[in-house]
Design an enzyme around this catalytic site. Structure first.
Site, PDB file in Angstrom:
ATOM      1  N   ASP A  77       0.853  -1.289  -0.028  1.00 57.89           N
ATOM      2  CA  ASP A  77      -0.007   0.159   0.056  1.00 57.89           C
ATOM      3  C   ASP A  77       0.995   1.206  -0.077  1.00 57.89           C
ATOM      4  O   ASP A  77       1.777   1.175   0.570  1.00 57.89           O
ATOM      5  CB  ASP A  77      -0.940  -0.116   1.250  1.00 57.89           C
ATOM      6  CG  ASP A  77      -0.517  -0.172   2.672  1.00 57.89           C
ATOM      7  OD1 ASP A  77       0.902  -0.984   2.656  1.00 57.89           O
ATOM      8  OD2 ASP A  77      -0.712   0.639   3.406  1.00 57.89           O
ATOM      9  N   GLU A 141       0.016  -0.969   5.956  1.00 59.90           N
ATOM     10  CA  GLU A 141       1.182  -0.414   6.787  1.00 59.90           C
ATOM     11  C   GLU A 141       1.097   1.151   6.817  1.00 59.90           C
ATOM     12  O   GLU A 141       1.392   1.950   7.935  1.00 59.90           O
ATOM     13  CB  GLU A 141       2.408  -0.880   6.161  1.00 59.90           C
ATOM     14  CG  GLU A 141       3.747  -0.546   7.107  1.00 59.90           C
ATOM     15  CD  GLU A 141       4.442   0.823   6.712  1.00 59.90           C
ATOM     16  OE1 GLU A 141       5.124   1.216   7.705  1.00 59.90           O
ATOM     17  OE2 GLU A 141       3.805   1.843   6.123  1.00 59.90           O
TER      18      GLU A 141
END
Length: 383
Positions: A77, A141
């Protein structure tokens, strides 16, 4: 991919990094990145397990068995792009200019993941390894980080799995590739504080109770406090106020509440519970009524110098001819969930100057160097 018109063959790390950057994996969306990674890992003999939770994609891919267990960890991400008109090229169209690869995630951390995969491809082609080689890849994250690596670690711990080593591919270098590796991180403890007063007219202060007046001396004391002195590996614990708000919008009303958000980045000389207790002691002296909503993003950790750090230093010296410094600063990473699991943990990646910024980028020449470092560590620890 958009190029500068004279793009040579840059190698497999570059090609895979471009494929990953082209996927719009805005947190917490994986954007198909993990499926792409498994298309490269499955032919190498990796088995995939999807430990998904809360809409988050979590890939646990393993090859081999037994100890030592080496984890290569990362996240697919990326943070939002910011204003598109302020990028010099589309952030999800990997673009080369003057030997530099531009795109969201180029440094944080799709190039690190690409370098890991290519390193493992060469490592396995050279012969069998001992123990277990694993990838732990998440799409959570950059966001809340509740259902990503944290969740996977909890699941694997419940099975009795304990890793010996972990490499997180976060951008760790400072001015030149390999000049720094992260061997620890400060803890992060935050608080949403609301101080209660009594709303009233500013002309009749004795009939109200101004929460701002109660909060200000408390904050002044907290700001002036020396929380600890740090140590050889960490700077002293830092207290910072990030948000402060009160008032109704009118200029003649004593507010009924005052809100503040603050954060500790703390070292191994303090604990979260100690910091909370000291804050509450200050607040109790100044603010009769308040609510404190605490959150702990991660405890501090430090990897002692042993075989993983020795292998990392030797691999960097071999690849780029410099000895890296050890660093424990910066923000948090998923290493905060892996290190307490029991693994020697380091973060090794490209230069971090452009992470989360407009025109995020990585030097293409650093990709092969990074992959060589990863391969060198695997050779030293798993052959």
């Amino acid at each position: 991919m958009a190029a500068d018109g004279n793009t040579p063959e840059y190698g497999p790390e570059f090609e895979l990094a471009c494929e990953l950057i082209a996927r719009r994996s805005l947190t917490p969306d994986d954007g198909g990145c993990c499926e792409l990674l498994m298309s490269r890992l499955a032919p190498l003999g990796f088995s995939a397990e999807w430990i998904n939770a809360g809409g988050i994609t979590n890939l646990w891919a393993t090859r081999g068995s037994g100890a030592p267990l080496m984890i290569l960890a990362g996240h697919t991400d990326v943070v939002p792009t910011g204003p598109l008109d302020r990028w010099d090229s589309d952030p999800f169209t990997p673009t080369v200019r003057n030997g530099v690869l531009y795109g969201r995630g180029a440094a944080d951390m799709k190039s690190g993941i690409a370098a890991m995969v290519c390193a493992v491809e060469r490592f396995i082609a050279a012969g069998e390894h001992k123990g277990t080689l694993a990838f732990l890849i998440t799409s959570d994250e950059e966001g809340a980080a509740r259902h990503g690596t944290r969740h996977v670690v909890e699941v694997l711990k419940a099975r009795g799995i304990v890793p010996q080593y972990a490499i997180v591919g976060e951008a760790s270098s400072n001015e030149t590739f390999g000049d720094r590796i992260v061997v620890g991180r400060r803890g992060s403890l935050g608080c949403n504080l609301r101080v209660h007063g009594k709303q009233g007219h500013v002309a009749y202060p004795h009939k109200g109770d101004n929460p701002v007046h109660r909060l200000m001396p408390a904050l002044a004391e907290l700001v002036a406090t020396q929380w600890d002195n740090g140590n050889a590996h960490f700077p002293p614990t830092s207290f910072q106020i990030s948000n402060l708000h009160s008032g109704t919008g009118a200029n003649n009303v004593i507010p009924g509440e005052a809100d503040v958000v603050f954060n500790f980045r703390y070292c191994t000389e303090s604990t979260a519970e100690q910091l909370k207790a000291r804050v509450h002691a200050v607040l109790d002296r100044h603010c009769p009524r308040y609510d404190a909503d605490w959150w702990l993003s991660g405890e501090p950790f430090l990897t002692a110098q042993a075989e993983l750090i020795d292998a990392a230093v030797a691999s960097i010296e071999s690849a780029v001819g410099i000895k890296p410094d050890f660093f424990t600063g910066g923000g948090t990473s998923d290493a905060r969930f892996i290190a307490p699991w029991g693994a020697q943990t380091v973060e090794i990646g490209p230069i971090n100057d452009s992470i989360h910024k407009l025109n995020e980028h990585v030097k293409i020449s650093d990709l092969a160097k990074l992959s060589s470092v990863y391969e060198g560590i695997l050779q030293r620890l798993l052959r």
